[in-house]
Design an enzyme around this catalytic site. Sequence first.
Site: not given
Length: 387
Positions: A42, A351, A354
């Site tokens: 990610s 979040d 991240h």
Amino acid sequence: MESQYLHTTLLALLLLLPISICIAKKPPPPCNFPAIFNFGDSNSDTGGLSAAFGQAGPPHGETYFHHPAGRYCDGRLKIDFIAERLGLPHVSAFLDALGSNFTHGANFATAGSTVRPQNTTLHQSGFSPFSLNVQFYQFSDFHRRSQIIRRRGAPVFRGLMPNAHHFSKALYTFDIGQNDLTAGYFLNMSTAQVRAYVPDVLDQFKTVVKDIYGQGGRYFWIHNTGPVGCLPYVMDRLLVSAAQVDKAGCAAPFNEVAQYFNGRLKQAVQQLRQDLPHAALTYVDVYSVMYDLISRAKQHGFVHPLQACCGHGGKYNYNMHIGCGGKFMVNGTEVLVGKACRDPSVRINWDGVHYTEAANKWVFDKIVDGSYSDPPVPLRMACHRFK
Ligand SMILES: *[C@@H]1O[C@H](CO)[C@@H](O)[C@H](O)[C@H]1NC(C)=O
Ligand SMILES: *[C@@H]1O[C@H](CO)[C@@H](O)[C@H](O)[C@H]1NC(C)=O
Ligand SMILES: *[C@@H]1O[C@H](CO)[C@@H](O)[C@H](O)[C@H]1NC(C)=O
Ligand SMILES: *[C@@H]1O[C@H](CO)[C@@H](O)[C@H](O)[C@H]1NC(C)=O
């Protein structure tokens, strides 16, 4: 004779000296990478997981793109800043069939990816089925079929696929490993057990780099893994005792494992440098930059380094059951987990899992000139092989 010989040698040395100084001083030309091929999780996913499993919804993307843009972030990722600095468009996700343009590269990263294939589904454990070996299969298929499609004739295809020679001149970027570490912990393994499988993770990593080299890839830019023990999703789920917390408020055991992984990754890259005589491999110490940012956030102009900007509840404004962009019911009314912080430009964590665009930019600005790299090569010079 002897003195004449000596004289000639001296003269030759004197003549050569300025030339060699000249050679040593002249910087090599910048690389002009025509494309980027990225592999990762990610931290560099520009739309892969969103294309396969559904969009990361609002408020993702709102700072920069002003709409969800496949990234787990309020804006741009390090890979976006890398592309921008190299004068290339943002890299399209290989899995994204809609609106993608692969002329200048493709991104095989997906959120939740690991180096080693996991034996659980995304639904069971949150790890992506697109592990690094799968990302390589996709790259390999992309390499072959993009050329068939270019030859097919219709100009529209040629305007969407890279030239054949881009593959050997491209920058191959990697940002993967963090999820391999958390995967063991989420299966209730001990730190000793997690450390024990790190060599296998790096063997599999090396195999993929060699396979890409086998397909003509030459220039590799490899980020190490960040301080995972400073992330709310790790602290919330795995931190068991206050004694494990360091000065910065991070969970020390998980950062130690990350540093152990990074030490082994650096060795793996050194080994690859020996095994692949025409490759230029740059190892980039993202960990140190991230940890400096988090542990001295205030000095760097940031606040609440351990709190998620977009989240809901708990010590870190993070709840694993109701994440950023999720919904929950309050008194019969649906509420969106949105941006709780006023100003994401002074926040580090987006979040709980991240980083924010602001943090990504800050890190990019530190690593771009090579000061955290081994060898200390700036991004634009990463095609040159230094000893
Ligand atoms: C998954 O299972 C296979 C077969 O038992 C094993 O070899 C492999 O190491 C496992 N992978 C992980 C990530 O645990
Ligand atoms: C894809 O991007 C390249 C470079 O930005 C551009 O030249 C090309 O026209 C684009 N292709 C299409 C079909 O728009
Ligand atoms: C790990 O341990 C917790 C607490 O004992 C338990 O609830 C959970 O099911 C375990 N997870 C796995 C994958 O075994
Ligand atoms: C939910 O309703 C109760 C009773 O009307 C009220 O006391 C409470 O503040 C409400 N909670 C929220 C979060 O609005």
